[in-house]
Write an enzyme that holds these catalytic residues in place. Structure first.
Site, PDB file in Angstrom:
ATOM      1  N   GLU A 188       3.440 -20.885   8.617  1.00 12.04           N
ATOM      2  CA  GLU A 188       3.264 -19.962   9.759  1.00 12.04           C
ATOM      3  C   GLU A 188       3.522 -20.628  11.102  1.00 12.04           C
ATOM      4  OE1 GLU A 188       1.228 -19.997   7.173  1.00 12.04           O
ATOM      5  OE2 GLU A 188       1.274 -17.946   6.391  1.00 12.04           O
TER       6      GLU A 188
ATOM      7  N   HIS B 245      -9.244 -11.890   3.810  1.00 10.00           N
ATOM      8  CA  HIS B 245      -8.029 -11.076   3.888  1.00 10.00           C
ATOM      9  C   HIS B 245      -8.298  -9.663   4.386  1.00 10.00           C
ATOM     10  CE1 HIS B 245      -6.857 -14.232   1.036  1.00 10.00           C
ATOM     11  NE2 HIS B 245      -5.614 -13.986   1.333  1.00 10.00           N
TER      12      HIS B 245
END
Lengths: 352, 325
Positions: free
Chosen positions: B56, B125
């Site tokens: 990322e 999540h």
């Protein structure tokens, strides 16, 4: 060693023309003059420079040798230790100094300061003050060049400390997979802030060169004497050629020695700040190391060599030096005379 | 004219249309464009549509550098929490570089991520982390709640010259709704009144807009007329539309899927307090409880706001006496 782009053996110096050698010496002297002037400002004009400044004295051969291979529209993406690169690109020193002084006529109108110079018109889009993060930005500039098929390449400069950041590993991996046109120049100035690189680098701790990291990404890696601009030029030229040919990135370690401390002392206003002694002396008590590397000063060394080889006369060298000195003096006068920005300008440039 | 579209397809349509319109738009992320059969790859080629490794920091940082030098990258991040491993790039790089350069450069990029996946994904999540990004000058944050807004805000985000965090509620992925035909742009920073009403103002974000509208329908049957406002962008925040509605109704319920402490709801409450203090007789915040999102279904339901909690909150503010005229 299939991926070696250069050995550490001495390059053939006759490949570089006399005018190019003189140009290289001129740029090295201009960088040195600028950095010494910034350093003196802390004493001669206390309070004029705020925050943290980082100097590139000692890096001149690495910067100039690398950029001597640059084509006019190639991107240059250094770290926050960023004064030297725009000097080579032709950015006016008066606007650079005015930025370091936080003035309205600064390159960035006083919004960036020493760590955040930017001159996008000269293909220098800016820097990050967060160690290593700009390696990803430079890699992104290479993506732009590739997608637009512009023929540009990117010169990405960062220090030995930055090569321990995740951004370094992630970016080099992606650049290799995508075959991006970029040259990673790992400027090993031997100290990550105050920490000697052997205390924090796995390759160094094992007695290896730092460019061994290139092997992890199956890209060429080379280490070169970063006090010799011609040697740097020779190695970087091969990496640049590879990038231009669409063959992807390379990693070049230019090994030299930072001649000033990491930055000016971190003090809380109104306490004054200035550059302390180099960490070798101040932290490790190793004056011998410092003196040995000072004797290998890249600017003095290159001067002596050019004179010895007859590539430059003493008179020509002095002309270059006095011109650089005058240029920097003028930049300081300009910067001191430039007004501070109006406070309400602070709300400009937040959004495009 | 309009046609019915699935929320996810509306996002995709905006990306396709903008990539057709502007050759500088590129699109990449993890686990996408994996084979030559990929429709985006077929349409736009492997230079502009790419699979990225699970990196990322480099994905977003490369986007920043590409944006600085002339591209308009869309980075597919899948889940908003994946940005957390690269938060320097999101918070301290993308929105700062223009300012530090004195306006010389801009960073036009879109960080696309789903959020708030309340379907048993447990603590890492399912969260709403937009409050960490809405106080960063230079950064825009949008949270579309309908297929039309999903398309219009994606189009606007791609065309915007600033970094835009585009957060889509995972729970709305398969929702259907009318989307105007052709080019459709929703300006970033303009709230939308999703339902007009006169008794109470409900400000809801993302998935919570759907729940607030369902609650408003139930309240209508009880003769309570609720106005439902969707800010659509959390940065910049359209305070004026919210304050105007609140001045009209005098009662406020703020619905946010995020935990109460430091929520977007709390920020909106502060704006209402400053700008409409004399007009408001009651304000309630319906937020997630101050806990991570648990795995098991009854635990998850307990933590996250729902229709019943909104109805209950509206009834409680209606029970307060109005501010004297």
């Amino acid at each position: 060693m299939p991926h070696k782009i250069a050995q550490r053996s001495a390059p053939r110096k006759q490949q570089v023309r006399r005018d190019q050698l003189a140009w290289m010496y001129t740029q090295m002297v201009r960088i040195r003059e600028f950095e010494e002037s910034v350093k003196r400002t802390f004493i001669e004009h206390p309070g004029v420079i705020r925050g943290h400044s980082h100097l590139g004295d000692g890096a001149e051969a690495s910067i100039v040798g690398a950029l001597s291979t640059r084509h006019p529209t190639d991107f240059v993406m250094p770290s926050y230790r960023c004064h030297g690169y725009p000097i080579v690109l032709g950015t006016p020193l008066c606007n650079m100094m005015a930025e370091v002084f936080g003035r309205k006529d600064g390159l960035c109108h006083g919004f960036g300061g020493s760590m955040h110079l930017a001159d996008p018109a000269r293909y220098f889009p800016g820097t990050s003050g967060m160690v290593g993060q700009s390696i990803a930005h430079a890699t992104g500039a290479a993506l732009t060049a590739q997608v637009k098929n512009s023929g540009q390449i990117v010169y990405c400069f960062f220090g030995d400390g930055a090569s321990k950041q995740g951004a370094f590993f992630e970016s080099l991996n992606m650049a290799a997979v995508w075959k991006l046109p970029i040259v990673y120049v790992l400027e090993n100035n031997q100290y990550q802030a105050y920490t000697h690189f052997r205390l924090e680098d796995a390759n160094a701790a094992a007695g290896d060169r730092l460019s061994k990291k290139a092997d992890a990404f199956s890209m060429p890696g080379a280490t070169v004497d970063g006090t010799d601009p011609v040697a740097v030029r020779t190695v970087i030229a091969k990496a640049a050629k590879r990038a231009r040919a669409g063959q992807g990135p390379s990693l070049v370690e230019t090994k030299f020695y930072r001649l000033s401390a990491h930055g000016n002392l971190i003090t809380v206003p109104p306490l004054p700040t200035q550059f302390p002694e180099h960490e070798a002396v101040a932290v490790y008590g190793n004056r011998k190391e410092f003196e040995q590397w000072k004797a290998k000063d890249p600017v003095k060394g290159f001067r002596a060599r050019l004179l010895k080889d007859g590539a430059l006369s003493e008179a020509a060298a002095r002309r270059i030096e006095s011109a650089a000195h005058a240029e920097v003096e003028e930049a300081v006068e300009f910067a001191l005379a430039s007004p501070l920005p109006a406070p309400e300008e602070a709300l400009e440039y937040v959004y495009a | 004219m309009a046609k019915e579209m699935i929320y996810a397809d509306a996002i995709a349509a905006a990306i396709v249309e903008e990539m057709q319109r502007d050759p500088n738009v590129v699109f990449y992320g993890q686990n996408m464009a994996l084979t030559e059969r990929d429709p985006m790859l077929q349409k736009f080629g492997k230079e502009r549509v790419r699979v990225a490794p699970i990196s990322e920091t480099a994905e977003i940082g490369i986007g920043v550098g590409a944006a600085l030098t002339g591209l308009r990258p869309i980075v597919e991040l899948w889940m908003s929490e994946f940005m957390l491993v690269a938060f320097d790039q999101v918070i301290n790089e993308a929105p700062r570089l223009r300012y530090m350069s004195g306006g010389q450069v801009s960073v036009p990029m879109v960080l696309k991520a789903g959020y708030g996946f309340c379907a048993g994904w447990a603590g890492q999540h399912s969260n709403c982390i937009y409050h960490t990004m809405m106080g960063i000058p230079g950064l825009k944050v949008v949270v579309p709640s309908t297929p039309a807004d999903a398309k219009g805000l994606m189009t606007a985000a791609i065309r915007d010259d600033n970094p835009v965090v585009y957060l889509h509620p995972y729970m709305l992925t398969l929702d259907k709704g009318e989307v105007p035909d052709g080019e459709y742009v929703v300006p970033i920073g303009l709230a939308d009144i999703k339902r007009t009403g006169s008794d109470v103002t409900i400000v809801a974000i993302g998935w919570m807009v759907k729940k607030a509208l369902a609650a408003a329908e139930r309240l209508a049957a009880q003769n309570i007329s609720a106005e439902v406002i969707d800010p659509r962008a959390l940065a910049p925040l359209d305070v004026a539309t919210i304050v105007n509605s609140v001045k009209k109704t005098g009662k406020v319920v703020l619905v946010d899927q995020a935990p109460r402490q430091s929520s977007a709801a709390a920020v909106i409450a502060g704006e209402i307090a400053e700008h409409a203090v004399g007009s408001v007789s009651a304000l309630r915040m319906v937020t997630a409880l101050d806990a991570p999102i648990p795995y098991s279904e009854p635990l998850e339901n307990y933590v996250v706001p729902n229709e019943d909690k909104i109805v209950e909150a509206v009834r409680s503010v209606m029970a307060q006496e109005a501010v004297a005229a």
